[in-house]
Design a protein around this motif. Sequence first.
Motif, PDB file in Angstrom:
ATOM      1  N   PRO A 266     -42.911  -1.889  13.273  1.00 42.02           N
ATOM      2  CA  PRO A 266     -41.757  -2.409  12.513  1.00 42.02           C
ATOM      3  C   PRO A 266     -40.928  -1.255  11.942  1.00 42.02           C
ATOM      4  CG  PRO A 266     -43.797  -3.488  11.848  1.00 42.02           C
ATOM      5  CD  PRO A 266     -44.189  -2.302  12.676  1.00 42.02           C
ATOM      6  N   LEU A 267     -39.610  -1.326  12.134  1.00 45.40           N
ATOM      7  CA  LEU A 267     -38.720  -0.276  11.653  1.00 45.40           C
ATOM      8  C   LEU A 267     -37.670  -0.782  10.675  1.00 45.40           C
ATOM      9  CD1 LEU A 267     -38.053   1.645  14.994  1.00 45.40           C
ATOM     10  CD2 LEU A 267     -39.708   2.202  13.217  1.00 45.40           C
ATOM     11  N   PHE A 268     -37.361  -2.078  10.722  1.00 41.50           N
ATOM     12  CA  PHE A 268     -36.271  -2.585   9.889  1.00 41.50           C
ATOM     13  C   PHE A 268     -36.524  -4.056   9.570  1.00 41.50           C
ATOM     14  CE2 PHE A 268     -32.125  -4.728   9.586  1.00 41.50           C
ATOM     15  CZ  PHE A 268     -31.584  -4.029   8.527  1.00 41.50           C
ATOM     16  N   TYR A 269     -36.211  -4.448   8.312  1.00 38.35           N
ATOM     17  CA  TYR A 269     -36.366  -5.843   7.878  1.00 38.35           C
ATOM     18  C   TYR A 269     -35.109  -6.291   7.161  1.00 38.35           C
ATOM     19  CZ  TYR A 269     -37.489  -9.732   4.794  1.00 38.35           C
ATOM     20  OH  TYR A 269     -37.444 -10.918   4.122  1.00 38.35           O
ATOM     21  N   THR A 270     -34.708  -7.544   7.431  1.00 37.99           N
ATOM     22  CA  THR A 270     -33.609  -8.142   6.696  1.00 37.99           C
ATOM     23  C   THR A 270     -33.927  -9.621   6.478  1.00 37.99           C
ATOM     24  OG1 THR A 270     -31.234  -8.658   6.711  1.00 37.99           O
ATOM     25  CG2 THR A 270     -32.339  -8.598   8.832  1.00 37.99           C
ATOM     26  N   PRO A 271     -33.692 -10.140   5.267  1.00 38.83           N
ATOM     27  CA  PRO A 271     -34.011 -11.554   5.012  1.00 38.83           C
ATOM     28  C   PRO A 271     -33.140 -12.519   5.808  1.00 38.83           C
ATOM     29  CG  PRO A 271     -32.866 -10.580   3.146  1.00 38.83           C
ATOM     30  CD  PRO A 271     -33.191  -9.448   4.061  1.00 38.83           C
ATOM     31  N   TYR A 272     -31.955 -12.039   6.240  1.00 37.43           N
ATOM     32  CA  TYR A 272     -31.062 -12.917   6.998  1.00 37.43           C
ATOM     33  C   TYR A 272     -30.258 -12.061   7.975  1.00 37.43           C
ATOM     34  CZ  TYR A 272     -27.384 -16.302   8.088  1.00 37.43           C
ATOM     35  OH  TYR A 272     -26.521 -17.140   8.739  1.00 37.43           O
ATOM     36  N   TYR A 273     -30.126 -12.567   9.187  1.00 35.82           N
ATOM     37  CA  TYR A 273     -29.377 -11.825  10.211  1.00 35.82           C
ATOM     38  C   TYR A 273     -28.578 -12.819  11.042  1.00 35.82           C
ATOM     39  CZ  TYR A 273     -28.401  -9.004  14.362  1.00 35.82           C
ATOM     40  OH  TYR A 273     -27.776  -8.342  15.394  1.00 35.82           O
ATOM     41  N   LYS A 274     -27.300 -12.488  11.273  1.00 41.26           N
ATOM     42  CA  LYS A 274     -26.454 -13.328  12.118  1.00 41.26           C
ATOM     43  C   LYS A 274     -25.597 -12.438  13.003  1.00 41.26           C
ATOM     44  CE  LYS A 274     -23.221 -17.213  12.199  1.00 41.26           C
ATOM     45  NZ  LYS A 274     -22.509 -18.250  11.429  1.00 41.26           N
ATOM     46  N   GLN A 275     -25.484 -12.824  14.276  1.00 43.40           N
ATOM     47  CA  GLN A 275     -24.695 -12.051  15.233  1.00 43.40           C
ATOM     48  C   GLN A 275     -23.924 -12.994  16.143  1.00 43.40           C
ATOM     49  OE1 GLN A 275     -26.949  -9.290  17.585  1.00 43.40           O
ATOM     50  NE2 GLN A 275     -25.306  -8.982  19.073  1.00 43.40           N
ATOM     51  N   ARG A 276     -22.643 -12.668  16.340  1.00 41.62           N
ATOM     52  CA  ARG A 276     -21.839 -13.430  17.284  1.00 41.62           C
ATOM     53  C   ARG A 276     -22.187 -12.986  18.692  1.00 41.62           C
ATOM     54  NH1 ARG A 276     -17.640 -16.527  16.167  1.00 41.62           N
ATOM     55  NH2 ARG A 276     -16.794 -16.069  18.238  1.00 41.62           N
ATOM     56  N   LEU A 277     -22.230 -13.933  19.608  1.00 40.60           N
ATOM     57  CA  LEU A 277     -22.513 -13.646  21.001  1.00 40.60           C
ATOM     58  C   LEU A 277     -21.251 -13.872  21.824  1.00 40.60           C
ATOM     59  CD1 LEU A 277     -25.980 -15.387  21.275  1.00 40.60           C
ATOM     60  CD2 LEU A 277     -25.507 -12.979  20.816  1.00 40.60           C
ATOM     61  N   GLY A 278     -21.334 -13.436  23.090  1.00 39.87           N
ATOM     62  CA  GLY A 278     -20.139 -13.509  23.902  1.00 39.87           C
ATOM     63  C   GLY A 278     -19.145 -12.481  23.399  1.00 39.87           C
ATOM     64  N   GLU A 279     -17.889 -12.769  23.505  1.00 38.24           N
ATOM     65  CA  GLU A 279     -16.876 -11.841  23.022  1.00 38.24           C
ATOM     66  C   GLU A 279     -16.663 -12.046  21.529  1.00 38.24           C
ATOM     67  OE1 GLU A 279     -13.133 -10.401  25.214  1.00 38.24           O
ATOM     68  OE2 GLU A 279     -12.432 -11.992  23.890  1.00 38.24           O
ATOM     69  N   ARG A 280     -16.782 -10.950  20.767  1.00 38.54           N
ATOM     70  CA  ARG A 280     -16.602 -11.053  19.329  1.00 38.54           C
ATOM     71  C   ARG A 280     -15.126 -11.183  18.971  1.00 38.54           C
ATOM     72  NH1 ARG A 280     -20.507  -6.161  17.104  1.00 38.54           N
ATOM     73  NH2 ARG A 280     -22.430  -6.826  18.126  1.00 38.54           N
ATOM     74  N   LYS A 281     -14.900 -11.673  17.766  1.00 34.20           N
ATOM     75  CA  LYS A 281     -13.531 -11.752  17.272  1.00 34.20           C
ATOM     76  C   LYS A 281     -12.904 -10.366  17.193  1.00 34.20           C
ATOM     77  CE  LYS A 281     -12.249 -16.047  16.218  1.00 34.20           C
ATOM     78  NZ  LYS A 281     -10.958 -16.638  16.639  1.00 34.20           N
ATOM     79  N   TRP A 282     -13.708  -9.391  16.791  1.00 31.37           N
ATOM     80  CA  TRP A 282     -13.186  -8.035  16.684  1.00 31.37           C
ATOM     81  C   TRP A 282     -14.187  -7.058  17.276  1.00 31.37           C
ATOM     82  CZ3 TRP A 282     -15.933  -4.333  14.103  1.00 31.37           C
ATOM     83  CH2 TRP A 282     -16.948  -4.787  13.254  1.00 31.37           C
ATOM     84  N   ALA A 283     -13.677  -5.918  17.717  1.00 28.79           N
ATOM     85  CA  ALA A 283     -14.519  -4.855  18.265  1.00 28.79           C
ATOM     86  C   ALA A 283     -13.817  -3.524  18.022  1.00 28.79           C
ATOM     87  CB  ALA A 283     -14.765  -5.068  19.749  1.00 28.79           C
ATOM     88  N   LEU A 284     -14.602  -2.505  17.753  1.00 31.85           N
ATOM     89  CA  LEU A 284     -14.065  -1.175  17.458  1.00 31.85           C
ATOM     90  C   LEU A 284     -14.633  -0.173  18.453  1.00 31.85           C
ATOM     91  CD1 LEU A 284     -12.477   0.758  15.559  1.00 31.85           C
ATOM     92  CD2 LEU A 284     -14.633   1.047  14.291  1.00 31.85           C
ATOM     93  N   SER A 285     -13.760   0.592  19.101  1.00 33.13           N
ATOM     94  CA  SER A 285     -14.176   1.705  19.944  1.00 33.13           C
ATOM     95  C   SER A 285     -13.525   2.970  19.399  1.00 33.13           C
ATOM     96  CB  SER A 285     -13.766   1.473  21.403  1.00 33.13           C
ATOM     97  OG  SER A 285     -12.366   1.400  21.535  1.00 33.13           O
ATOM     98  N   PHE A 286     -14.223   4.071  19.526  1.00 31.78           N
ATOM     99  CA  PHE A 286     -13.678   5.309  18.987  1.00 31.78           C
ATOM    100  C   PHE A 286     -14.138   6.503  19.801  1.00 31.78           C
ATOM    101  CE2 PHE A 286     -17.744   4.808  16.891  1.00 31.78           C
ATOM    102  CZ  PHE A 286     -18.282   6.097  16.928  1.00 31.78           C
ATOM    103  N   ARG A 287     -13.425   7.593  19.616  1.00 35.53           N
ATOM    104  CA  ARG A 287     -13.738   8.866  20.242  1.00 35.53           C
ATOM    105  C   ARG A 287     -13.412   9.949  19.226  1.00 35.53           C
ATOM    106  NH1 ARG A 287      -9.964  11.391  24.889  1.00 35.53           N
ATOM    107  NH2 ARG A 287     -10.838  13.486  24.992  1.00 35.53           N
ATOM    108  N   ALA A 288     -14.361  10.823  18.943  1.00 39.31           N
ATOM    109  CA  ALA A 288     -14.171  11.883  17.950  1.00 39.31           C
ATOM    110  C   ALA A 288     -14.591  13.209  18.560  1.00 39.31           C
ATOM    111  CB  ALA A 288     -14.985  11.599  16.690  1.00 39.31           C
ATOM    112  N   GLY A 289     -13.881  14.286  18.171  1.00 34.88           N
ATOM    113  CA  GLY A 289     -14.236  15.594  18.703  1.00 34.88           C
ATOM    114  C   GLY A 289     -13.293  16.665  18.228  1.00 34.88           C
ATOM    115  N   SER A 290     -13.271  17.763  18.973  1.00 31.94           N
ATOM    116  CA  SER A 290     -12.441  18.909  18.605  1.00 31.94           C
ATOM    117  C   SER A 290     -12.031  19.648  19.863  1.00 31.94           C
ATOM    118  CB  SER A 290     -13.222  19.846  17.677  1.00 31.94           C
ATOM    119  OG  SER A 290     -12.459  20.995  17.374  1.00 31.94           O
ATOM    120  N   SER A 291     -10.782  20.155  19.895  1.00 33.70           N
ATOM    121  CA  SER A 291     -10.294  20.944  21.018  1.00 33.70           C
ATOM    122  C   SER A 291      -9.288  21.965  20.515  1.00 33.70           C
ATOM    123  CB  SER A 291      -9.640  20.052  22.079  1.00 33.70           C
ATOM    124  OG  SER A 291      -8.405  19.542  21.614  1.00 33.70           O
TER     125      SER A 291
END
Length: 739
Positions: A266-291
């Motif tokens: 066991p690594l993590f416990y939460t008394p309540y968990y909910k997750q949307r399935l399929g396509e979520r209402k929102w989603a975040l993608s990102f890219r971070a770095g240096s040049s």
Amino acid sequence: MKYRPVFLTVIVLAAACFAAESPQGRADDNLPLEIVKQSQGPSLPRDCFTVSGTLSRGFPSKESHGAGNLSDFSGPFEIKCDYLKYSKKTEVVFSSGNVFIERDKMKLYADEAEFHRNESLLFLKGNVRMEDSTTTITCDEAEYSVEADTAVKFAASREERKKGDIILKDNVRISNSGTEVECSYADYNMAGSSGVFKNVRVHQDKMYFVGQDAEKNGDTYIFKKAYVTTCDSEKPHYKMSSPRMVFVSKESLTMDHAVFSIRGIPLFYTPYYKQRLGERKWALSFRAGSSTRKGFFILTNLRYSWSKNFRTYLINDYFKKLGYGKGVELDYKTASVKSNLYVYGINEKDTGVRNLTLRQSHWQQLPAGFLWQSYIDFQDYSAFNSNYLRDQSLVLNPTYVRSRASLSKSASAYYLRLSGYRNETWSENLNRFDADNVIAPELYFRLNPVNFKLFSYDFIYDYKNYLNKDALAGVIFPDYTNIHNASARIFKSYRLMSALTLFPRIGYQFYKQDDLKPVEYYFHNINMTLNFYRPLKLSFTHNYKREPGKSSITDSVSFSDEYRPARNVIFRQSVLYDVKKNSQPLENRFSLLENQLNVKAAGMNFYVRNYYDISQGLAVSWEEEVSGRHFSSRFTHNRAEPDFANWFQSFNFKCGKWDAAVKARMFFNYREADMKMNNVIEKEIVLKRNLHCWDMMFKYLVTRDRREGWIFFNVTAFPERPIGIYHDAVSEEWSFRKK
């Protein structure tokens, strides 16, 4: 002695009509059915026996010897089997051997079957399979309630069961619309798609839901003492466990007192968990770095789905050296409409230059089969795009605006399109946009081939009002010019002999430009194919075009052959002879001669091809390749680079638990056999490893202007969502990416 199986057919729910007292007054509990051999034409085999009857709550009258005609039940019940008997006392029909039953569009298969008439219950045993239009069920034993009742579902007693309820036992497997259910016991209703399961495992959308008990109602599953994972192992490497879990298909997953564990730890416990399935209402993608060019940067893209068809993307980028980039994208899609708007811009703080891009596209199906398409593209310069400055360019094109619109209709008999196109570039002298390539409008009509017995014909008409100042785009038209172009053809393929085919295409073309005199052309393309000797196929084509009363514009004969001396050996040649060059030496009248040899043997493919200049007596270019399951070697040479050749080499193999792919390109002097490591101008190494639940990929790429490396990880069930690190040594860029 062997006997052919006897097939019995009982029409309706069973053969109660044979329960009437026999003339001899037999009182046995089990009365074998009287088998009456039918003679109904040649379609019925001699050893095929048929019994027909209709079952009702009562018995037929004594006068009905054999087939009855009662109809208390809602529909026919057909049984096919090798052996069948009926018990008068218990009113049970027993069948065995290749049992097949069909009722209410449902098909049932089993080794044995018992129908209890008084209870309207059907018991199946051994290799049970049930099918309807959407569901397939397999198990060892089943109990099926075939008569309607007003009782509630999942009743404990048989008297309370409802029509369509099925009790399934041992090795149960239910497949329905992409969902697989495995369990040891199920009380299931196919009509209502509901049920109760024990020791259940549900597989849907690459996820596994496993529980001690579960109840299904429509698209909702309620599990007890359960876990969820994407690992298909019987003992998953990781899982999220819960004493109570609610899964709504393609919508959500809810868990109470959830515990996440890896390999049982066991690594993590939460008394309540909910997750949307399929396509979520929102989603975040990102890219971070240096040049070097951008300094530290972070690029973000936030997607929000307003509905199934409409999404918005908010783009917010930060570059330490360049400033802030902002943008928005609106995307709408249905079966008949597709529309997209994209805007992105940045004001460079180090140069003060404004860079902006805008794209808008629209596609829509209209009534009467018409289709509307439009496109607008505004670009500050060619190197600027949504991945700002990722694609460097040495030559920057001026700012431009391009637009296109069309209204078209495609039918079986014809295709019609009305369209327009406009390209404008910024003129510093005029201090405004100036059109350099415009079609306003264009009308295009094509009559699809119309077939007759002796020939077919088609027709094309194209009108455009055309302006062009860009030499790279074609013929210069400094002012708007009306151009009419039409052509008609007749054609047909004729098999003159089994080994001789003639395919003539004869046509007329009309061309008119503004007030200039129209130009008319006659043209033909006549092909003849010969195959008198099976391994050898020869083809001749005469291409001809001329204006009436004038000399020909085109007059040539093309020749090609295909020779197959063996099953896996093919040799091809093709060349064109220009009749109009008859004043030149014979060798100058030919185009480049193309030769190609393909050989397949022992799981390997080999081909060699060259283009030979007949007038010069030497090869202009050549290439050859040999490939197998785990490798490929390809060599190319062009006369423009004398004495030098390209060698493309690739290997793919397994190294322990790793899948490896290695590619390289060497440019070397083949006359001096100068093959050194510094002649390797491109190389690529890809290593992949499947960690059962996870995939890892390492990639290293070197070209003349790029040196890049990637390390990516993703859950095996979701390869489209990688997380990884990217490095570009040329621009000294490091970045972290998550999609």
